[in-house]
Structure formats: C-alpha cells, structure tokens
Scaffold this motif. Sequence first.
Motif, short mmCIF file in Angstrom:
data_model
loop_
_atom_site.label_atom_id
_atom_site.label_comp_id
_atom_site.label_asym_id
_atom_site.label_seq_id
_atom_site.Cartn_x
_atom_site.Cartn_y
_atom_site.Cartn_z
N LEU A 1 0.81 -1.22 0.00
CA LEU A 1 0.00 0.00 0.00
C LEU A 1 0.85 1.27 0.00
CD1 LEU A 1 -2.64 -1.20 2.63
CD2 LEU A 1 -3.01 -0.94 0.17
N ASP A 2 2.17 1.10 -0.24
CA ASP A 2 3.09 2.24 -0.28
C ASP A 2 3.08 3.07 1.00
OD1 ASP A 2 4.05 1.63 -2.73
OD2 ASP A 2 2.55 2.84 -3.81
N ALA A 3 2.93 2.41 2.13
CA ALA A 3 3.15 3.10 3.42
C ALA A 3 4.53 2.67 3.93
CB ALA A 3 2.06 2.70 4.40
N ASN A 4 5.02 3.32 4.97
CA ASN A 4 6.38 3.03 5.45
C ASN A 4 6.32 2.51 6.89
OD1 ASN A 4 9.00 3.15 6.46
ND2 ASN A 4 9.53 4.91 5.16
N ILE A 5 6.75 1.27 7.09
CA ILE A 5 6.63 0.64 8.41
C ILE A 5 7.44 1.38 9.48
CG2 ILE A 5 8.51 -1.05 8.12
CD1 ILE A 5 5.21 -1.70 9.98
N ASP A 6 8.53 2.03 9.08
CA ASP A 6 9.34 2.77 10.08
C ASP A 6 8.44 3.79 10.79
OD1 ASP A 6 11.56 1.43 9.39
OD2 ASP A 6 12.49 3.05 8.22
#
Length: 440
Positions: free
Chosen positions: A228-233
């Motif tokens: 989903l093009d989110a960033n886990i950091d």
Amino acid sequence: MKRKIAVVGTGYVGLVTGVALSEVGHTVTCVDVDEVKIKRMQEGLSPIFEPGLSELMTKNINEGRLSFTSQHQEAFKSADAIYIAVGTPQKEDGTADLCFIESVAENIASHLKSYAVIVTKSTVPVGTNDYIKSFIGTRTDTPFDVVSNPEFLREGSAVQDTFHGDRIVIGADSPIAGDLIEEINKPFGISVFRTDIRSAEMIKYASNAFLATKISFVNEIANLCDKLDANIDDVAKGMGQDQRIGDKFLNAGIGYGGSCFPKDTNALVQIAGNVEHEFTLLKAVIEVNYKQQRLLVDKAREYFGSLRGKTIAMLGLAFKPNTDDMREAASLVLAEELVLAGATVVGYDPIAMENAKKVLPEAVNYADSALGAIHNADAAFIVTEWKEICSLTTEQFKENLKDAVIFDGRNCFNVETMKSANLDYFSIGRPIVKTQKEFA
Ligand SMILES: NC(=O)C1=CN([C@@H]2O[C@H](COP(=O)(O)OP(=O)(O)OC[C@H]3O[C@@H](n4cnc5c(N)ncnc54)[C@H](O)[C@@H]3O)[C@@H](O)[C@H]2O)C=CC1
Ligand SMILES: O=C(O)[C@H]1O[C@H](OP(=O)(O)OP(=O)(O)OC[C@H]2O[C@@H](n3ccc(=O)[nH]c3=O)[C@H](O)[C@@H]2O)[C@H](O)[C@@H](O)[C@@H]1O
C-alpha cells in the motif's frame, strides 16, 4: 545471607544464572553432563559467546565462589537450592521434550541428602513442577520443596538482563521455599512477583507467545505497507507512541528465530490442544513467521526472475546479533531455499561462523569478512543486524557487488541513502529503491 547453590545445566541460562548468583555473593557449583564443556569452564573458558560473561566468570572462579563439576552429588552436597536449567527442546510434534528434566529429577532423587529447594528455571509446560515434585518425592525420603522461577533473559544481552531484568517471577506453593528464593535474589534489587507454581509456568509461555505475536503482527503490517506504499518505520513509530502498545518489539523483519520463540509458541499450541483448546491466534502467529523467514528469497526471485547461477552473500548467520546461537536462525531457512533454487551462497557472521558450519547446508561457502562475502556477489541478503554489517557503506556495496542490489531482512539501512547511492534496495515494509533493472 549467602547461600550454597547448585545449578544443573550450563547453557545460556544455567551458566549466566550461576555466574550472576556467584557475583552477588552466593557460592555456586554448576554441574553439566557434558564433560568437555565442564573442562573448558574449569579452565575459565566460556563455552558460549555472551557479552560480559567470560570476565565475570573468571572473576568469580578466582574469588572462589564459582566452580564446575560433572558430578551431581558433588554439586548437590549441602546445597540450599538446586536450580534446574537444562534444555526443554521441541519434539517432532511441537510438544516440549522433558527428557532432560526427567534425568535431572532422577539425579536429584539419587543424590539429595539434605533439605533443598528445587528451582525450575527451564521453560516447562504447566503442571511440570507438580510432576517433578511427585517424581522425586516417590524416590527419596529427603525433604524438599519445588519452586518455579522462569527465566526472561535474552541471548546477546543475557548478563545485562540478569542484573537489570524487569521482574523476577517466583511461583511457590510453599511460602518458606518461596521466601528462600526471594532472599537469594534480593541482591539483584529487581522487583519480585510472587504467585502459585502453575501461574508462574504459564507466565513464561504467555510472555514469549505475546512477544512473538507482537513481531508477527508488525510483520504483517509491514507486508501490507509494502503493498500500500506506506512506510513501516513511521507506522511502528506512530503506533509505539501509544503507551498501551509500547515502542519495543515492533521491528519488522524476516521474523523471529532462536531457541525459544519458535519452540515455546509451538509448545503452547500443544499445551492448549491437550485441554481441548484451539489456540487459533498463536497458530496464525507461527504461520506468519514461517512465511516471513522466507521473504527475502521471494523478493530476490521476483527481482532476478531465476536465482539459478546467482551468487548471494548472506550477511549475518546467527538468529540475532551478539550471539553465536544458530538455533532456528532465519539463515538456515534462507540458505536451504537458495541452494534449492540453484544459487551459490557465501555466508559471513562475525561470531557464529563455526556453529553455522555445523548446521547450514554443505553447499554453503564462507568468507572471512563481510566485504569478502559481497565481493563479486550478485546480491547481498542482510539476515542479522550485527553492527559490523550495518556499518557497511554504500561505496563498499557498489565496489564489490556485481549487481548492486541489497535485500535487507532487518531494515538496517536508510532508504534515502540507498537511493542517492544508486543501489537497488529492498527491505521489509519500506519504499523500494530500484534504479537499474526492470522487475522480472
Ligand atoms: N536460551 C535462552 O535465551 C533462554 C532459555 N530459557 C529456557 O531455559 C532452558 C535452558 O535453555 P538453554 O540454556 O538455552 O539450554 P542449552 O541447551 O544451551 O543448555 C542446556 C545444558 O544442560 C545440560 N544437561 C542436560 N541434561 C543434564 C543433566 N541431567 N545434568 C546436568 N546437565 C544437563 C546440557 O549438557 C547443556 O549444557 C530451556 O528450557 C529454555 O527454554 C529461558 C529463557 C532464555
Ligand atoms: O525464553 C527465551 O529464551 C527468551 O526468548 C526471547 O529472547 P531471545 O530469543 O534471546 O531474543 P529476542 O531479542 O527476544 O529475539 C528473538 C527473535 O525475535 C526477533 N525480533 C525481535 C524483536 C523485534 O522487534 N523483531 C524481531 O524480529 C529477533 O531478530 C530474534 O530472531 C525473549 O525476549 C526473552 O525474554 C526470553 O527469555
């Protein structure tokens, strides 16, 4: 008051426990059936790599508070407490194998000559201490009590954890026995939680299962971030700021390994099954971890099309940094999959190399440095986040790698740095950096 203590089993838990108890002033004799190990320790050499352990071990041997023997009766002689710290490995069906616990119980029944508190440090299924009690009780007339005192140390920081743990759990049905173990632990200055034996046994499994759940949960969120093009950091940081969630154990990666999370989650599923309880949640945690450990191979296969003939540098082989322990390490699974796919694997680990050679597939090659491993490799797999590995520079990767592509299973490197260095970079739940090749 200083006590005389016997510790049975000198693995990560037994040795660290014995050394720590001697450091706070007790007189400790550690006993193990492995005579080679005992000889090494008698010479002041630690059989395991654990930061800070060797120094403390030597100090307490020299000061006369710590000794080692392969004779149980020698260790048990006039001991106030006997700590059981032998392995409880996993059987084929996932249940805990209690054969070492039984053999210690036999040793105690044969050699116990005066009252002692028997303290179970090993992780054992609920009800095991009751079993130990009746097993020994039917074989000796010497009085004794049994206490559950589960261990929460982590490998790689075992000494630090022992002196600065969050809590000490003491499960005792006899208040006098519980008091003695509390008194023995007083010098550590760690808060003590007292409960009954069965609850103490359950606290250990529940704690490990909860931590494993946290890891599988964050890994699933990371896998979704990938799609989903989110960033886990940022997602983990944002979640962790909620104190009810907490910011620890939210590092996404290629799953949990080691000697405990895999075996203890499986054992708890079995323990539940024995009382006709289907532990659906924990089963899912285990399944997620199974897939997660293989993720880098899937990503590399997608990138290259086929892995046949590719050379992959596997950086980090131990199940986590600062340990030489290879039990259930992700490197085992990855090496096997890569070899099966026709790739050549070149492994490197700062400390665990000797242990790795005993358990990784024969086809694996080894380099004596991280740079040696990536030299002329098609890709680098970051498997364990050792400091030495995380401090490799983009220049070093570019100078050495053939294809300048990194698959980072521990999210060690900065995505922006990789992008500006023109390296292809794939991590877990973070933006992909792809500059050179088309996806196959
Ligand atoms: N490794 C870890 O970080 C932690 C382990 N635990 C639990 O502690 C227990 C021990 O784990 P490790 O230290 O990793 O085990 P380990 O496998 O490293 O060491 C166990 C030792 O016990 C010895 N042994 C077996 N039978 C014996 C007997 N009858 N008499 C004397 N010695 C005997 C073996 O030779 C071996 O040296 C397990 O139940 C584990 O689940 C709990 C917390 C942390
Ligand atoms: O019962 C045990 O043996 C011990 O198991 C774990 O300790 P340990 O396995 O030594 O190491 P951890 O630091 O917990 O790491 C376990 C695995 O989880 C992975 N992990 C950990 C944390 C995280 O956020 N993400 C993650 O993937 C690590 O890479 C490693 O493979 C527990 O943390 C200890 O409290 C417990 O005593």
